[in-house]
Design a protein around this motif. Structure first.
Motif, PDB file in Angstrom:
ATOM      1  N   GLN A 203       0.926  -1.168  -0.054  1.00  0.00           N
ATOM      2  CA  GLN A 203       0.151   0.126   0.044  1.00  0.00           C
ATOM      3  C   GLN A 203       0.840   1.234   0.063  1.00  0.00           C
ATOM      4  N   GLN A 204       0.447   2.187  -0.708  1.00  0.00           N
ATOM      5  CA  GLN A 204       1.254   3.366  -0.660  1.00  0.00           C
ATOM      6  C   GLN A 204       0.241   4.662  -0.681  1.00  0.00           C
ATOM      7  N   PHE A 205       0.957   5.965  -0.272  1.00  0.00           N
ATOM      8  CA  PHE A 205       0.063   7.208  -0.274  1.00  0.00           C
ATOM      9  C   PHE A 205       0.995   8.129  -0.451  1.00  0.00           C
ATOM     10  N   ASP A 206       0.639   9.007  -1.571  1.00  0.00           N
ATOM     11  CA  ASP A 206       1.479  10.422  -1.818  1.00  0.00           C
ATOM     12  C   ASP A 206       0.666  11.574  -1.202  1.00  0.00           C
ATOM     13  N   ASP A 207       0.960  12.217  -0.089  1.00  0.00           N
ATOM     14  CA  ASP A 207       0.584  13.262   0.331  1.00  0.00           C
ATOM     15  C   ASP A 207       1.083  14.668  -0.433  1.00  0.00           C
ATOM     16  N   THR A 208       0.263  14.885  -1.282  1.00  0.00           N
ATOM     17  CA  THR A 208       0.353  16.097  -2.179  1.00  0.00           C
ATOM     18  C   THR A 208       0.522  17.426  -1.476  1.00  0.00           C
ATOM     19  N   GLU A 209       0.004  17.553  -0.401  1.00  0.00           N
ATOM     20  CA  GLU A 209       0.061  18.890   0.237  1.00  0.00           C
ATOM     21  C   GLU A 209       1.690  19.185   0.959  1.00  0.00           C
ATOM     22  N   THR A 210       2.252  17.836   1.482  1.00  0.00           N
ATOM     23  CA  THR A 210       3.591  17.732   2.161  1.00  0.00           C
ATOM     24  C   THR A 210       4.584  17.489   1.430  1.00  0.00           C
ATOM     25  N   GLY A 211       4.263  16.480   0.142  1.00  0.00           N
ATOM     26  CA  GLY A 211       5.184  16.219  -0.721  1.00  0.00           C
ATOM     27  C   GLY A 211       5.900  15.017  -0.190  1.00  0.00           C
ATOM     28  N   GLN A 212       5.273  14.405   0.555  1.00  0.00           N
ATOM     29  CA  GLN A 212       5.829  13.046   1.369  1.00  0.00           C
ATOM     30  C   GLN A 212       5.107  11.922   0.775  1.00  0.00           C
TER      31      GLN A 212
END
Length: 287
Positions: A37-46
């Motif tokens: 599973q993965q997640f790209d937090d576009t707000e923090t760039g993490q």
């Protein structure tokens, strides 16, 4: 899970090719990915990722795999944890007079729902206050506390955490505010259950505060402990509808059920490496 099954959890600044790099690394090490599973937090760039994989018969050793991941981590500025899926985390439970959360966690542990080792039960009240809970042969420590002895009492708790190699401290309705110093030492490995749906109704007697405000929903919040009272990263929450007929005692009664299930879910998420800190928030990789 077998001893050959492992869990990798990572976070790093987002960039193209991370999933490919991790997958290729595990493939070349002789591993088979079971879940990812993965997640790209576009707000923090993490970028965040959790991978469960098996080491196949001719796979590299755990040390070799860890070394390869460490090399990748250096290249992409990545933090990670890696452990055997079957490895049990060592848990210490802190409790005051209300023992419903403690009793629930111990029950779930005994039936195998929560895979963990209980290192100790610590209370600022005597064992007689927990008479309704079966502690069995678990080590019990009574560390009384007053305003004058708080720092000494916390020093004893911290010493016990170190002596027992405790991985996670659970405040199972432990009605003492941890000092900034102890909160910092336990950063990311101390979970509290707050009998309110944060960020509303902080501090003591939140159900009475909720009753006075005439709320229609009550809830509970499990969060990591920080120096800011009841403001740590939230792991799990739940609510229940109430009415104008409910008294403060009704709210407390209904709240106990919410607290038990919220804390149990949060603890399970942590035990299974499903929680990743994301600044003041968390990323939860649910099953």
């Amino acid at each position: 899970m077998s001893d050959r099954s492992m869990v990798l959890v990572l976070s790093c600044p987002d960039r193209p090719g991370i999933v490919s790099a991790v997958s290729s690394l595990l493939f070349e090490a002789g591993c088979n990915i079971l879940d990812a599973q993965q997640f790209d937090d576009t707000e923090t760039g993490q970028f965040f990722m959790r991978v469960v994989f098996d080491r196949l018969e001719h796979a590299k050793s755990e040390a070799e795999i860890a070394a390869s991941i460490e090399e990748l981590a250096t290249r992409v500025v990545m933090t990670f944890t890696l452990r055997q899926s079957s490895a049990k985390k060592r848990i210490m439970l802190l409790v005051s007079k209300f023992d419903h959360c403690l009793a629930d966690l111990l029950y779930r542990w005994r039936i195998g729902e929560l895979t963990m080792e209980v290192t100790a039960i610590v209370s600022n009240h005597g064992r007689e206050h927990l008479a309704s809970t079966d502690l069995g042969e678990l080590p019990f420590y009574h560390f009384p506390v007053t305003r004058q002895t708080k720092m000494e009492q916390e020093a004893r708790i911290w010493q016990l955490v170190q002596e027992t190699n405790t991985d996670l401290v659970i405040l199972a309705r432990y009605m003492q505010i941890l000092s900034d110093g102890l909160s910092a030492k336990l950063s990311g490995r101390c979970i509290n259950i707050h009998h309110s749906f944060l960020p509303g109704f902080k501090g003591s007697k939140p159900y009475h505060q909720a009753h006075e405000r005439g709320v229609k929903l009550i809830g509970a919040t499990a969060h990591y402990v920080t120096s800011d009272l009841d403001e740590g990263p939230i792991i799990e929450q739940d609510v229940e509808r109430i009415s104008h007929r409910d008294t403060p005692d009704d709210l407390v009664r209904k709240g106990r059920d919410i607290e038990r299930r919220v804390l149990a879910r949060a603890v399970r998420h942590h035990l299974e490496d499903r929680v990743v800190l994301n600044r003041k928030k968390t990323v939860i990789f649910t099953g």
